[in-house]
Write a protein that holds these residues in place. Sequence first.
Motif, PDB file in Angstrom:
ATOM      1  N   SER A  73       0.837  -1.205   0.000  1.00  9.31           N
ATOM      2  CA  SER A  73       0.000   0.000   0.000  1.00  9.31           C
ATOM      3  C   SER A  73       0.868   1.248   0.000  1.00  9.31           C
ATOM      4  O   SER A  73       0.541   2.232  -0.677  1.00  9.31           O
ATOM      5  N   ALA A  76       2.061   1.964  -3.458  1.00  8.77           N
ATOM      6  CA  ALA A  76       0.913   2.236  -4.342  1.00  8.77           C
ATOM      7  C   ALA A  76       0.306   3.603  -4.013  1.00  8.77           C
ATOM      8  O   ALA A  76      -0.070   4.354  -4.913  1.00  8.77           O
ATOM      9  N   TRP A  77       0.217   3.951  -2.737  1.00  7.38           N
ATOM     10  CA  TRP A  77      -0.301   5.277  -2.360  1.00  7.38           C
ATOM     11  C   TRP A  77       0.610   6.374  -2.927  1.00  7.38           C
ATOM     12  O   TRP A  77       0.141   7.392  -3.430  1.00  7.38           O
ATOM     13  N   LEU A  79       2.472   6.224  -5.526  1.00  7.65           N
ATOM     14  CA  LEU A  79       2.319   6.334  -6.979  1.00  7.65           C
ATOM     15  C   LEU A  79       0.999   7.010  -7.327  1.00  7.65           C
ATOM     16  O   LEU A  79       0.939   7.808  -8.269  1.00  7.65           O
ATOM     17  N   GLY A  80      -0.051   6.717  -6.560  1.00  9.09           N
ATOM     18  CA  GLY A  80      -1.321   7.414  -6.784  1.00  9.09           C
ATOM     19  C   GLY A  80      -1.149   8.915  -6.613  1.00  9.09           C
ATOM     20  O   GLY A  80      -1.625   9.720  -7.421  1.00  9.09           O
ATOM     21  N   ALA A  81      -0.427   9.312  -5.569  1.00  9.80           N
ATOM     22  CA  ALA A  81      -0.196  10.738  -5.319  1.00  9.80           C
ATOM     23  C   ALA A  81       0.660  11.339  -6.428  1.00  9.80           C
ATOM     24  O   ALA A  81       0.422  12.465  -6.882  1.00  9.80           O
ATOM     25  N   ILE A  83       0.849  10.314  -9.517  1.00  4.88           N
ATOM     26  CA  ILE A  83       0.010  10.410 -10.718  1.00  4.88           C
ATOM     27  C   ILE A  83      -0.877  11.657 -10.632  1.00  4.88           C
ATOM     28  O   ILE A  83      -1.228  12.253 -11.633  1.00  4.88           O
ATOM     29  N   ARG A  84      -1.172  12.090  -9.416  1.00  4.15           N
ATOM     30  CA  ARG A  84      -1.907  13.341  -9.214  1.00  4.15           C
ATOM     31  C   ARG A  84      -0.979  14.555  -9.363  1.00  4.15           C
ATOM     32  O   ARG A  84      -1.422  15.692  -9.340  1.00  4.15           O
ATOM     33  N   GLY A  85       0.331  14.298  -9.467  1.00  4.42           N
ATOM     34  CA  GLY A  85       1.282  15.382  -9.705  1.00  4.42           C
ATOM     35  C   GLY A  85       2.128  15.764  -8.503  1.00  4.42           C
ATOM     36  O   GLY A  85       2.805  16.782  -8.521  1.00  4.42           O
ATOM     37  N   VAL A  86       2.098  14.948  -7.466  1.00  8.51           N
ATOM     38  CA  VAL A  86       2.747  15.311  -6.204  1.00  8.51           C
ATOM     39  C   VAL A  86       4.051  14.518  -6.026  1.00  8.51           C
ATOM     40  O   VAL A  86       4.028  13.279  -6.028  1.00  8.51           O
ATOM     41  N   SER A 103       4.943  -2.724  -7.670  1.00  2.12           N
ATOM     42  CA  SER A 103       4.671  -1.329  -7.997  1.00  2.12           C
ATOM     43  C   SER A 103       5.897  -0.582  -8.511  1.00  2.12           C
ATOM     44  O   SER A 103       5.765   0.458  -9.149  1.00  2.12           O
ATOM     45  N   TYR A 106       5.469  -1.044 -12.015  1.00  6.90           N
ATOM     46  CA  TYR A 106       4.380  -0.170 -12.478  1.00  6.90           C
ATOM     47  C   TYR A 106       4.881   1.261 -12.675  1.00  6.90           C
ATOM     48  O   TYR A 106       4.526   1.930 -13.639  1.00  6.90           O
TER      49      TYR A 106
ATOM     50  N   THR B  68      -2.178  -2.558 -11.552  1.00  6.50           N
ATOM     51  CA  THR B  68      -1.882  -3.985 -11.405  1.00  6.50           C
ATOM     52  C   THR B  68      -2.992  -4.654 -10.583  1.00  6.50           C
ATOM     53  O   THR B  68      -3.731  -3.996  -9.851  1.00  6.50           O
ATOM     54  N   ALA B  74      -5.740   0.890  -3.831  1.00 12.66           N
ATOM     55  CA  ALA B  74      -4.601   1.552  -3.188  1.00 12.66           C
ATOM     56  C   ALA B  74      -4.120   2.753  -4.008  1.00 12.66           C
ATOM     57  O   ALA B  74      -3.881   3.829  -3.463  1.00 12.66           O
ATOM     58  N   PHE B  75      -4.000   2.576  -5.318  1.00 11.48           N
ATOM     59  CA  PHE B  75      -3.609   3.715  -6.161  1.00 11.48           C
ATOM     60  C   PHE B  75      -4.648   4.829  -6.028  1.00 11.48           C
ATOM     61  O   PHE B  75      -4.309   6.004  -5.932  1.00 11.48           O
ATOM     62  N   GLN B  77      -6.609   5.419  -3.525  1.00 11.85           N
ATOM     63  CA  GLN B  77      -6.531   6.072  -2.214  1.00 11.85           C
ATOM     64  C   GLN B  77      -5.404   7.105  -2.184  1.00 11.85           C
ATOM     65  O   GLN B  77      -5.589   8.214  -1.678  1.00 11.85           O
ATOM     66  N   GLY B  78      -4.240   6.743  -2.719  1.00 11.85           N
ATOM     67  CA  GLY B  78      -3.121   7.695  -2.766  1.00 11.85           C
ATOM     68  C   GLY B  78      -3.478   8.916  -3.587  1.00 11.85           C
ATOM     69  O   GLY B  78      -3.227  10.060  -3.200  1.00 11.85           O
ATOM     70  N   LEU B  79      -4.118   8.646  -4.726  1.00  3.90           N
ATOM     71  CA  LEU B  79      -4.497   9.752  -5.609  1.00  3.90           C
ATOM     72  C   LEU B  79      -5.500  10.668  -4.898  1.00  3.90           C
ATOM     73  O   LEU B  79      -5.361  11.895  -4.905  1.00  3.90           O
ATOM     74  N   ALA B  82      -3.878  12.743  -1.947  1.00  7.52           N
ATOM     75  CA  ALA B  82      -3.088  13.869  -2.464  1.00  7.52           C
ATOM     76  C   ALA B  82      -4.011  14.943  -3.026  1.00  7.52           C
ATOM     77  O   ALA B  82      -3.790  16.141  -2.828  1.00  7.52           O
ATOM     78  N   HIS B  87      -4.632  19.434  -3.387  1.00  6.11           N
ATOM     79  CA  HIS B  87      -5.217  20.034  -4.594  1.00  6.11           C
ATOM     80  C   HIS B  87      -6.671  20.429  -4.400  1.00  6.11           C
ATOM     81  O   HIS B  87      -7.433  20.513  -5.367  1.00  6.11           O
ATOM     82  N   HIS B 108      -6.385  -3.341   0.741  1.00  4.94           N
ATOM     83  CA  HIS B 108      -6.557  -1.981   0.205  1.00  4.94           C
ATOM     84  C   HIS B 108      -7.996  -1.513   0.401  1.00  4.94           C
ATOM     85  O   HIS B 108      -8.247  -0.352   0.712  1.00  4.94           O
TER      86      HIS B 108
END
Lengths: 385, 439
Positions: A73, A76-77, A79-81, A83-86, A103, A106, B68, B74-75, B77-79, B82, B87, B108
Amino acid sequence: MSPTPAPTPLPPASRPRRALATGCEMIARAAMDVGCRYFAGYPITPASQIFEVMTRELPERGGLASSAPDEISALAWCLGASIRGVPSMTATSGPGWALMVESVGYAVMTETPVVIAMVQRLGPSTGAATGGAQGDVGMVSQAVSGGYTIPVLAASTAQEAYEETLRAFEIAERLRTPVVLLADKEVASTTEVVEPDRLPAPPALLRPTFSGPGTYRPYAFGAPGEVPAFAPAGGPHKVTVTGSAHDFDGHLRKDDPEVLAVLRHLEQKIAGAEASLGRLDLDGAGADTLVLSFGVSSRASREAVAQARAEGRAVAMGNLRTLFPVPRTALVAALDGVRRVVVVEENMGGQYAQVLAPLLGDRQLVRVNGLGKLIAPAEIRHGIG
Amino acid sequence: MASAEILPLLRGELPYCKGCGHGQAARALSQALEATGLPTEQLCLVSDIGCVGLIDALLPTLHTVHTTHGRSTAFAQGLHMADAVLHGGRTKVIVVIGDGGATIGLLHLVAAAQANVDVTVVLHNNHLYGMTGGQGSGMTPADWITTTTRGGNPFPPLDMMGILRASGATHLGRYVATDPRLPEHLRAAIEHPGFACVEVLELCTAFGVKFNAMNARKLKDLAELTGQPLGELATPARPSFAEAWRQHAPAPAPPRPFQPIAPTGTAALDRPLRLVVAGTAGEGVQTAASLLAQAAVGQGLFATRKNDNLVTQGSGYSLSEVVLSPEVVHFTGIGVPDLVIATSQDGLKRTAKAVAAMGAGGLVIVDEGLDGLPGTAARVLRLPLRKLAGARSAALAGLALALKETGAFAPAHLLAQARTSLGEGGAAAVSAVEAWVGA
């Protein structure tokens, strides 16, 4: 010859400002100074202190830090952030890295910047949590299916830990890639003197970013090795992110030349930047013997080299700050005139020596390795011959 | 395909098998998203593997993140985190997964529910793995035949909604894919400001129907029979992640500066001094070593300090290895120490081997009450460290005395550092040590 005078501390008036810090503290500080705005972690010795500092201080500085339920997690968190630009970061050790590998791939495939501080500890599996080692060179450099290079940096002091963290972010953002800061328990956990006024200014983070006009193509590049422009998911330009083999638009394709071009490009953009990413701190020129090391083992190597020089041997010392991509350009220059190369690393058999061997031609390669204890200067001195 | 005109978000021909619930769910999701009226640039669809993961290409005007297997939550949640904190929370994040992704990424889902992130998960439950050939999943009903449970599935299916309710989800519902009100249910979930999960019950026409003689009616009955009823599940209201973060985030503060150590003079030490101070966890051993390092730097020395203790942190031995030197300390190993201080039985046991190896130039300072001091060539001082300074300051007393004995620098600098750092709580012990060493 008169005896060397005993060393004395600098008088107070001429001393630079000094503080005490661990490598972990310097990594966290550098991350915040350079513009990391998201951190997710899961505690693991010997990387936990990075997590602690980031959760305590990053929110004060306007960022966000999260405690993840596991390392899968955590990355992955991040990478999610990202992808949001952070600009994002996590920190772990071998067992956590093992969980993150999926990941990491990824991040390579989606060209998502992230920095991973990987603080090595001893042994496979759970290993020895508080034991030092440099045994994960192979693990981090061969982690991605398809054999992709991810930049791997190393630091031998708390001060270098700061500098390499800055560089890790700069590279991750500019090249849109995961970057590993391969630290080790000794450098990360040892408290030592740092000189705040001698730290470099943080570089600007320059993630290439699409600003229009026209349609955004998330994975389109011009010349091979060129980094595609980023646009954040959630921003004004429609973004397609995918971990599947894709064309310039991020569409899943089979048997498409553009897909293969993308797959080649992912390696080319890193391998092609070798000369600018490579950093080898070389001390001494014109020597017939070169000691190469990184991380904690560079520390003992410096003492061994100083001792050999005091005994009249011409020895150069190379502290590797970039492990991957292998800094060929810097190494080839450093190897000029060298007949004997001593590679010092705290693992079994010499993982990085194996990487270096093809570059050495007919020079003699001496491996100085150790397991479960610091390599002592005397062992390296012996290797120098 | 007609859907393109009726459903502007959903584009192209649906790639699913005839009668597959994925197609119905995709249409319902498209309608639900349109009904929210949110511009597509504020919608982000996160998906992963399986037939259900083809959704991102079908909703091409949204931001799409194809991840994946099982990781989409999980992706997402991070997005979302943030987006929400950094933002302004302008993006709605929707996850589309199947029952396979739900079990791979179970933690997740649990974590997203616990944090109550504004993420909506549409869980397409077709009760088996379709794309890979009809293998049983964690959500396959009991007794169902799949290609990996030829004799019938021996286990009951996971109740994913139950798991998520127990994890703190704030909006949950379970519906069949053919439910004509599915678009409304999905819209309600998407508009819900915290974590929402909608389980859409489907049938895989290629495998689920073939092996188990299922149809939509039987699917509804099955839901009731397995104790996983249809409809919205009651969930308690509580703050979303974004609200909770706002309540708990610290006030903004400038970067914490370094705390440089003020010069206090110049040490006499002219060569490295490698020492170990060892005692029992919780007795201030590592604190004393830290004070020593700080005092040494004030005296112009370089210092490295490494701590060691049992994994339990609060029991057994605790020690610090310190190297002091007028020059930069490269190698931090101690080898055979120049100085050992042991303040407790745990500490002596841990350092006994080093003490035995020490030569005539070494110094050992141990509390007078300790047994088991090995034979050593080093000079030994047995002193009432614990009695004099108390258990919690015995290490400080030992170090102060060591400074005096080695002449590295005046113990007064260590004690001044201790006085500043330990504050009132340590004042009495510091004074006792001061009087004793004559600092």
